[in-house]
Design an enzyme around this catalytic site. Structure first.
Site, PDB file in Angstrom:
ATOM      1  N   ASP B   8      16.997  11.973  68.706  1.00 38.43           N
ATOM      2  CA  ASP B   8      17.099  13.366  68.283  1.00 38.43           C
ATOM      3  C   ASP B   8      18.487  13.835  68.705  1.00 38.43           C
ATOM      4  O   ASP B   8      18.740  14.047  69.878  1.00 38.43           O
ATOM      5  CB  ASP B   8      15.992  14.183  68.962  1.00 38.43           C
ATOM      6  CG  ASP B   8      16.130  15.684  68.706  1.00 38.43           C
ATOM      7  OD1 ASP B   8      17.042  16.083  67.951  1.00 38.43           O
ATOM      8  OD2 ASP B   8      15.318  16.446  69.265  1.00 38.43           O
ATOM      9  N   LYS B  70      27.191  19.841  66.432  1.00 36.74           N
ATOM     10  CA  LYS B  70      26.320  19.659  65.274  1.00 36.74           C
ATOM     11  C   LYS B  70      26.577  20.728  64.210  1.00 36.74           C
ATOM     12  O   LYS B  70      26.399  20.484  63.020  1.00 36.74           O
ATOM     13  CB  LYS B  70      24.864  19.718  65.736  1.00 36.74           C
ATOM     14  CG  LYS B  70      23.839  19.311  64.701  1.00 36.74           C
ATOM     15  CD  LYS B  70      22.470  19.226  65.352  1.00 36.74           C
ATOM     16  CE  LYS B  70      21.382  18.847  64.376  1.00 36.74           C
ATOM     17  NZ  LYS B  70      20.094  18.719  65.083  1.00 36.74           N
ATOM     18  N   GLU B 175      13.814  16.518  61.070  1.00 38.67           N
ATOM     19  CA  GLU B 175      13.240  16.849  62.377  1.00 38.67           C
ATOM     20  C   GLU B 175      11.798  17.359  62.283  1.00 38.67           C
ATOM     21  O   GLU B 175      10.934  16.861  63.013  1.00 38.67           O
ATOM     22  CB  GLU B 175      14.157  17.846  63.097  1.00 38.67           C
ATOM     23  CG  GLU B 175      15.411  17.143  63.608  1.00 38.67           C
ATOM     24  CD  GLU B 175      16.611  18.043  63.828  1.00 38.67           C
ATOM     25  OE1 GLU B 175      16.433  19.280  63.774  1.00 38.67           O
ATOM     26  OE2 GLU B 175      17.713  17.527  64.045  1.00 38.67           O
ATOM     27  N   ASP B 197      10.455  24.906  63.280  1.00 38.05           N
ATOM     28  CA  ASP B 197      11.401  24.251  64.194  1.00 38.05           C
ATOM     29  C   ASP B 197      12.616  25.146  64.417  1.00 38.05           C
ATOM     30  O   ASP B 197      13.503  25.214  63.564  1.00 38.05           O
ATOM     31  CB  ASP B 197      11.805  22.892  63.585  1.00 38.05           C
ATOM     32  CG  ASP B 197      12.786  22.125  64.471  1.00 38.05           C
ATOM     33  OD1 ASP B 197      13.248  22.668  65.496  1.00 38.05           O
ATOM     34  OD2 ASP B 197      13.097  20.972  64.127  1.00 38.05           O
TER      35      ASP B 197
END
Lengths: 247, 604
Positions: B8, B70, B175, B197
């Site tokens: 992850d 990211k 994810e 999420d």
């Protein structure tokens, strides 16, 4: 390459690239060597899923077939296989997903069938199953059944625009547009009922193996309904646009 | 056999997990810590640090430390200009090209920065397997997760990062989908699940149907620029408005650390201290309400796309650290009309799912199958700057689409094609993925050529393009120029570069491990001493002078933490451990008693 000429009714075989053996056109795995077949010659979305070309599709049955086939040839399960099999699994899964998406929705299912039966342009070769461009032109012609409504609506929309230009309150405009939508919605409901009837008629003809001469008029009637529906959708979208101008 | 892992790669933290005897497990360091902060820092001499050590350096050398990389993956300079101004590190690059980030004296692309983090995770896993006595402890293959709402450029950038780190990226998975796998809502269950999420930098919502072990995503939605970072920024603005806006980069990072701590506190307590003042949960909730509200519209859209009412959803799974915030739980629960799941650690659940998927790919285990969708429609530019859609959003992947092209003038031998992703009408409002030129069309009169361009989205959600002229059956050459990505040659060169620029050597690594371990001991001690029940414990259970002994051991460890003497850090850590032994026992007994008498610790 997928093209309208994919299903030759007279030659129902595809060739296994691995062992060179023949396999039925709708087989997914070679009956001789059991390897997954690459997508060469294949049937259509219906036969790929093992379904007849009926317009009423049982949703649960379709879902189950889709999951079952996914479990047979998803790329996850060919991750360690030699490249030709990996490619075949990718191609076959993609085709399955395209078939599932097209047949799941009654509108795209109908258009696909009409293309398959050669009464509507676009051709089943297009991977997306989306309607072809050629259709665009015919959309411009007002279907005769809708002439009256289209006339009335266009007048109404012109008036609404004039009213807006002269500063009429948005609420009043909205009420008019709501009223203008009513006859179109009524038309749509009637249209849906007609479609249901034609769906049942087509399925019955198919079930008893009726000859082409009997099927053709039903297909033509279905095609008229599709063009009409596209037109109704455009009209409703037009009203919707006018509404959003209001805010 | 070399090992496969699930990773992850998060905005704030990253984790690595693997499957042991059929069950996924997160890999922890010696201090029991699973999270590697997604922070990379370079010292004056060019040594690169990753994780906790890099995070510490944010407070001492902010300008040489990169975080939240990211958010820059697959982006161009014009996309990130506003945001870059708020960060301590340099963000540059050429207009219309990929972003470049300054790390010390060098410049790196976001995939290269991410590769530092991935390499650290790879080493962490390898050290773990070596310790387990595995003969072949090399980790060379991985499944890496991305937000479901990542576009093609962001996915490709993530895959490139894996390659630069020397990993064979078996699969990029989403994810929320990974989380659903980890929840083991498998064969025993069937029904409709919503996975919500909310991570550090991104928000995703996915609606899935689970049946016969098949996890089929029906629709997905989200915002790749919405997360805990935005909450931190709001709180930082609040503090800066109080103390004045002109502060050093290190001071700003200190404020950032404090607001994050306050945010965490308010998930457990009704009030905390921020900037030396009382800060209540009610104030916090009023402040962040607009951010949480922004997540609700994508939820409604996803339900609509799946053709479902909220009430039809059977289970809600919460993922991402930001879902610990009570307000988030409350609003999500209200939207779906039921209480969300929270059995698994929301920080770890995605890595666990990635490990399950890695195991499926490596072993051919057929118990479960993920069927995901493409989050955004794919299309091409047509006349008048309008996008023509070829593959619709929420199509199950792999998926294909094709489009026919022809020539406009006699003997034209090439056609230019512009590939786009997005839902808007106009080209300018969508994401440009690539431009390419079809060459080698045989000369013929205008309009006669029939070039079929075939778009394939693979199981990673990544696009490839092929083309064929149908009259002559000639395969066309395609030169793809990614709009915001790297070419294969660039990735290859970066992989080679990464070998030359060695990271911190072995002894430096051991020092870092010792610091990390010491830091967790410090944190645990401070947490206990900050807790509301500590005053009671100190008054009733601790011996005279015991609290002072703990405080001085704590101060002693903190004093040596920044130094380079590993043994000294170890010694002071043991001293602190000894000093807190009794306190730990008392605190433990109290919570056990509280649990037995059915009362919450806070009420004592």
């Amino acid at each position: 390459m997928t093209s309208p000429a994919t299903s030759f009714p007279g030659s129902p075989l595809q060739i296994c690239k691995d062992c060179g053996g023949g396999a039925p056109v709708d087989a997914h795995f070679c009956p001789q060597c059991t390897k997954i077949l690459s997508i060469g010659r294949h049937g259509d979305y219906f036969s790929f899923l093992g379904l007849p070309r009926k317009l009423n599709v049982e949703q649960n049955d379709l879902e189950q077939r889709f999951r079952g086939l996914s479990r047979q040839f998803h790329p996850d399960y060919f991750f360690n296989a030699p490249p030709p099999e990996r490619r075949a699994s990718l191609e076959r899964s993609s085709y399955l997903n395209d078939a599932y998406r097209t047949l799941k929705n009654p509108a795209s299912r109908l258009e696909y069938l009409l293309q398959l039966e050669g009464v509507m342009a676009g051709g089943p070769g297009r991977g997306t199953g989306a309607p072809g461009k050629e259709e665009g032109a015919s959309k411009q012609v007002v279907p005769p059944d809708l002439l009256e409504e289209v006339f009335a609506l266009n007048e109404e929309l012109d008036e609404v625009r004039d009213m807006r230009a002269s500063g009429t309150a948005p609420d009043a405009l909205k009420a008019r547009l709501e009223r203008a939508r009513e006859p179109i919605e009524t038309k749509r409901a009637a249209h849906e009922a007609q479609l249901d009837e034609l769906f049942a008629k087509w399925d019955a003809l198919l079930e008893r193996g009726a000859p082409d001469a009997e099927r053709r008029p039903v297909l033509e009637a279905l095609r008229e309904r599709v063009l009409e529906r596209n037109y109704i959708t455009n009209l409703l979208a037009g009203i919707e646009r006018e509404m959003s101008e209001n805010v | 056999m070399s090992k496969v892992v699930g990773i992850d790669l998060g905005t704030t933290n990253s984790l690595v997990a693997y499957v042991k005897d059929g069950a996924p497990v997160v890999i922890r360091d010696k201090g029991g810590d699973a999270l590697v902060p997604s922070v990379v820092s370079a010292s004056e001499d060019g040594t690169v640090f990753v994780g906790r050590e890099a995070q510490r350096r944010l407070l001492t050398d902010a300008a040489r430390t990169v975080y939240s990389v990211k958010r820059f993956m697959g982006k161009g300079l014009e996309d990130v200009r506003d945001e870059a101004s708020l960060l301590p590190f340099r963000v540059g690059g050429d207009a219309g090209g990929v972003v470049r980030i300054g790390l010390g004296s060098r410049e790196f692309t976001p995939p290269e920065i991410s590769a530092f983090i991935l390499r650290d995770l790879k080493h962490r896993a390898e050290a773990f397997f070596a310790e387990q006595g595995e003969i072949d402890n090399e980790v060379d293959r991985a499944v890496i997760t991305v937000p479901a709402y990542f576009n093609d450029a962001q996915r490709t950038a993530t895959r490139d990062a894996g390659r630069i780190a020397g990993l064979d990226v078996m699969r990029i998975i989403n994810e929320p989908t990974a989380a659903s796998l980890a929840y083991g809502l498998d064969k025993r269950h069937s029904g409709l699940i919503a996975v919500y999420d909310l991570g550090g930098g991104t928000f995703d919502i996915s609606i899935l149907r689970v049946e016969d072990g098949v996890f089929q995503v029906l629709s997905t939605g989200g915002d790749t620029h919405l997360g805990g970072d935005d909450i931190d920024l709001l709180l930082m603005h609040k503090v800066l408005a109080e103390i004045g806006w002109s502060q050093s980069a290190e001071k700003v990072q200190e404020i950032r650390r404090d607001v994050i701590q306050a945010k965490w506190d308010l998930s457990e307590h009704d009030e905390t201290q921020l900037n030396g003042k009382r800060f209540t949960r009610a104030e916090f909730e009023t402040l962040i309400r607009p951010i949480v509200d922004r997540t609700l519209e994508p939820c409604r859209q996803a339900l609509n796309d799946a053709g479902l009412d909220a009430a039809r959803v059977d289970e809600i799974v919460l993922v991402g650290g930001s879902t610990r915030i009570p307000l988030v739980r409350k609003l999500v629960g209200a939207l779906f009309g039921k209480t969300p799941h929270s059995e698994l650690n929301p920080d770890e659940v995605v890595a666990l799912g990635a490990a399950v998927q890695a195991d499926i790919l490596a072993t051919g285990n057929r118990e479960m199958l993920l069927l995901d969708v493409t989050p955004l429609s794919l299309g091409i530019e047509t006349m008048g700057g309008v996008m023509s859609k070829i593959i619709m959003r929420n199509s199950t992947i792999p998926a294909t689409g094709s489009e026919m092209f022809t020539t406009a003038v006699d003997n034209q031998t090439a056609v230019d094609i512009h590939v786009l992703q997005g839902e808007r009408e106009l080209v300018a409002d969508n994401r440009s993925l690539a431009r390419f030129r079809l060459r080698g069309i045989p000369p013929m009169p205008a309009g006669l050529a029939r070039v079929q361009v075939h778009f394939q989205i693979d199981a990673n959600g990544i696009l490839s393009v092929t083309a064929r002229e149908l009259r002559t059956d000639i395969e066309q050459t395609i030169e793809v120029k990614p709009s915001y990505g790297l070419t294969d040659d660039e990735v290859e060169r970066m992989l080679l570069d990464s070998f030359e620029h060695a990271e911190a050597d072995f002894s430096a690594r051991l020092l870092i491990d010792a610091r990390n371990e010491a830091e967790s001991v410090i944190q645990a001690t401070e947490k206990t001493m900050r807790s509301p029940e500590f005053a009671g414990i100190a008054a009733h259970d601790l011996a005279a002078g015991e609290q002072q002994r703990i405080e001085s051991a704590l101060a002693a460890l903190k004093a040596v933490l920044g130094g380079d003497d590993r043994d000294l850090i170890h010694d002071k850590m043991h001293e602190l451990n000894d000093a807190t032994k009794h306190l730990a026992e008392v605190a433990m007994n109290r919570s056990v008693q509280a649990a037995l008498s059915g009362r919450h610790v806070n009420e004592m």
